[in-house]
Design a protein around this motif. Structure first.
Motif, short mmCIF file in Angstrom:
data_model
loop_
_atom_site.label_atom_id
_atom_site.label_comp_id
_atom_site.label_asym_id
_atom_site.label_seq_id
_atom_site.Cartn_x
_atom_site.Cartn_y
_atom_site.Cartn_z
N UNK A 64 0.79 -1.43 -0.04
CA UNK A 64 -0.06 -0.09 0.10
C UNK A 64 0.80 1.32 -0.17
N UNK A 65 1.90 1.21 0.47
CA UNK A 65 3.04 2.40 0.51
C UNK A 65 3.74 2.37 -0.84
N UNK A 66 3.56 1.53 -1.95
CA UNK A 66 4.04 1.77 -2.86
C UNK A 66 5.39 0.74 -3.57
N UNK A 67 5.31 -0.38 -2.49
CA UNK A 67 6.36 -1.49 -2.88
C UNK A 67 5.45 -2.33 -3.97
N UNK A 68 6.26 -3.05 -4.62
CA UNK A 68 5.84 -4.01 -5.77
C UNK A 68 5.55 -5.38 -5.26
N UNK A 69 4.76 -5.99 -5.60
CA UNK A 69 4.54 -7.48 -5.29
C UNK A 69 5.17 -8.36 -6.08
N UNK A 70 5.90 -9.41 -5.66
CA UNK A 70 6.53 -10.61 -6.42
C UNK A 70 5.83 -11.64 -5.95
N UNK A 71 5.31 -12.50 -6.96
CA UNK A 71 4.59 -13.73 -6.74
C UNK A 71 5.77 -14.78 -6.68
N UNK A 72 5.74 -15.61 -5.75
CA UNK A 72 6.87 -16.66 -5.71
C UNK A 72 6.01 -17.94 -4.95
N UNK A 73 6.74 -19.34 -5.21
CA UNK A 73 6.28 -20.39 -4.85
C UNK A 73 7.36 -20.90 -4.07
N UNK A 74 7.00 -21.08 -2.56
CA UNK A 74 7.80 -21.78 -1.65
C UNK A 74 7.36 -22.86 -0.81
N UNK A 75 8.19 -23.47 -0.01
CA UNK A 75 7.91 -24.69 0.78
C UNK A 75 6.92 -23.95 2.00
N UNK A 76 5.63 -24.80 2.21
CA UNK A 76 4.85 -24.15 3.01
C UNK A 76 5.15 -24.54 4.36
N UNK A 77 4.53 -24.73 5.52
CA UNK A 77 5.24 -24.89 7.04
C UNK A 77 5.46 -26.47 6.92
N UNK A 78 4.75 -27.36 6.12
CA UNK A 78 5.22 -28.79 6.30
C UNK A 78 5.62 -29.27 4.97
N UNK A 79 6.00 -28.34 4.19
CA UNK A 79 6.87 -28.91 2.90
C UNK A 79 5.96 -28.80 1.54
N UNK A 83 2.12 -20.76 -2.57
CA UNK A 83 2.10 -19.33 -3.39
C UNK A 83 2.52 -18.29 -2.45
N UNK A 84 3.18 -17.35 -2.68
CA UNK A 84 3.50 -16.33 -1.53
C UNK A 84 3.75 -15.06 -2.42
N UNK A 85 3.93 -13.95 -1.62
CA UNK A 85 4.20 -12.80 -2.14
C UNK A 85 5.58 -12.16 -1.26
N UNK A 86 6.43 -11.56 -1.86
CA UNK A 86 7.21 -10.58 -1.04
C UNK A 86 7.07 -9.28 -1.91
N UNK A 87 7.66 -8.05 -0.99
CA UNK A 87 7.27 -6.78 -1.54
C UNK A 87 8.63 -6.13 -1.71
N UNK A 88 8.90 -5.37 -2.80
CA UNK A 88 10.06 -4.80 -3.33
C UNK A 88 10.09 -3.28 -3.82
#
Length: 385
Positions: A64-79, A83-88
């Motif tokens: 909301x403050x202007x970072x851009x979302x990056x969609x990624x796939x990682x291991x969930x809590x039990x592997x 799908x997740x995001x980080x902000x950059x």
């Protein structure tokens, strides 16, 4: 008197709220407060910023403050793939543990005290490092694991081995057979990238105030399992102390997120900062507060925990530095007389002041919050704030 009329009739109000957990997400909270302010003062200038304390909602605040979302796939809590995001923004990347491998992503909501892992957080960090980030900000609230951060470290290239030289399994159970650690494969860019952890707890890794004792029960670590988990965490700490020549197990925050705080301090040499303070810097709060007549902050429940560095108090401290008055809105307040004022909050407005029925406060939170925000604004215009 005419010279002061524009300030009174057209106030500048900054809305800086967290979610009302279980009823309204932060964007809905901001929208309802905005609408209530305008209901009472149609000419008001309303500024909005999403705020979080380093747990879930941190990514949303950054976006909301202007970072851009990056969609990624990682291991969930039990592997499982998650799908997740980080902000950059520029070289700064915000990664959220709740988003990657948090407790909310446990399949069917079943706790996994021995197998849940922090690997997904490390995988998101590795992707950001490979893509050239210069600063990593970690929001580590909402974790599912008590693995000492070993999943995160393994994803970043650390080898955690049993006596036969095999990689140990993910999760706290893997620590049962941990015999050696090899840091030589740690992602090379971590030598040049600053790592900052949003952390609101001061617990050490081990002991009666340690991660398994205090936070383990909510992740399924029973009294029967705790000695086993603590023995594994102590084994990890001993090995990493020998490998690095430092011992961070007793540092405040080492017990955060099932020991992710410890791993970040011990291996990544991270800096710890209060979550809400860090998020306020990311979203440019001082600039937004400049010139405001009032800041409205809040969360679902104001209580003793709120005073320990949660969003409303963090906002209040920032407002004190900016010289701007702040009030809090909430679903309910359990604070005693004077506690909010001592924390820098001038007044507290609770939905229960409008509707004593707490069940209706939950089901009608949006309209009631809008009504409450209008009341706050009328008090501001009348000089009662």
């Amino acid at each position: 008197m005419s010279g002061t009329a524009p300030e009174v009739t057209a106030p500048v109000v900054l809305v800086a709220c967290d979610k009302f957990k279980g009823t309204l997400v932060a964007t809905q909270v901001a929208e309802r407060i905005h609408a209530g302010v305008v209901d009472a003062a149609p000419q008001a200038e309303v500024r909005r910023v999403l705020v979080a304390d380093g747990g879930d909602g941190t990514i949303d605040a950054a976006l909301a403050a202007g970072f851009e979302a990056r969609e990624i796939t990682v291991a969930g809590p039990v592997g499982e793939p998650q799908r997740a995001r980080y902000a950059r923004r520029g070289g700064t990347v915000v990664v959220e543990m709740a988003e990657t491998c948090g407790i909310v992503h446990l399949p069917r909501g079943e706790l996994a005290p021995l197998t849940a892992s922090s690997r997904g957080l490390g995988e998101a960090m590795r992707i950001a490092l490979d893509e050239g980030c210069s600063e990593l900000v970690l929001g580590i609230g909402g974790s599912a694991s008590t693995d000492g951060g070993t999943g995160m470290l393994a994803a970043l290239g650390v080898r955690l081995l049993d006596r036969a030289g095999h990689e140990i399994p993910d999760g706290a159970e893997g620590l049962d057979t941990l015999a050696s650690v090899d840091l030589s494969g740690l992602h090379p860019r971590l030598r040049e990238v600053a790592v900052t952890v949003a952390c609101d707890v001061n617990n050490p890794l081990l002991g009666d105030r340690g991660t398994s004792a205090v936070f383990g029960p909510q992740k399924g670590v029973t009294a029967q399992l705790r000695p086993r988990v603590d023995a594994g965490l102590e084994r990890l700490a001993d090995l990493l102390t020998r490998a690095t020549g430092r011992d961070e197990r007793d540092r405040p925050g080492a017990g955060a997120a099932g020991g992710v705080g410890y791993a970040a301090l011990q291996v990544l040499q991270a800096t710890m900062r209060p979550g809400v303070e860090l998020v306020l810097d990311l979203v440019g709060f001082p600039e937004l507060a400049s010139g405001a007549d009032l800041v409205i902050t809040g969360e679902g429940s104001l209580d003793e925990q709120s005073l320990m560095g949660k969003t409303p108090v963090g906002v209040a401290h920032a407002c004190a530095r900016a010289g701007v008055p702040v009030v809090a809105v909430c679903g309910r307040s359990l604070l005693g007389e004077g506690q909010a004022e001592t924390a820098g909050i001038r007044r507290v407005y609770a939905l229960t002041h409008l509707e004593p029925d707490t069940a209706r406060c939950m089901t009608e939170a949006g309209p009631l919050l809008q009504e409450l925000a209008a009341l706050v604004t009328r008090d501001l215009l009348d000089g009662r704030v």
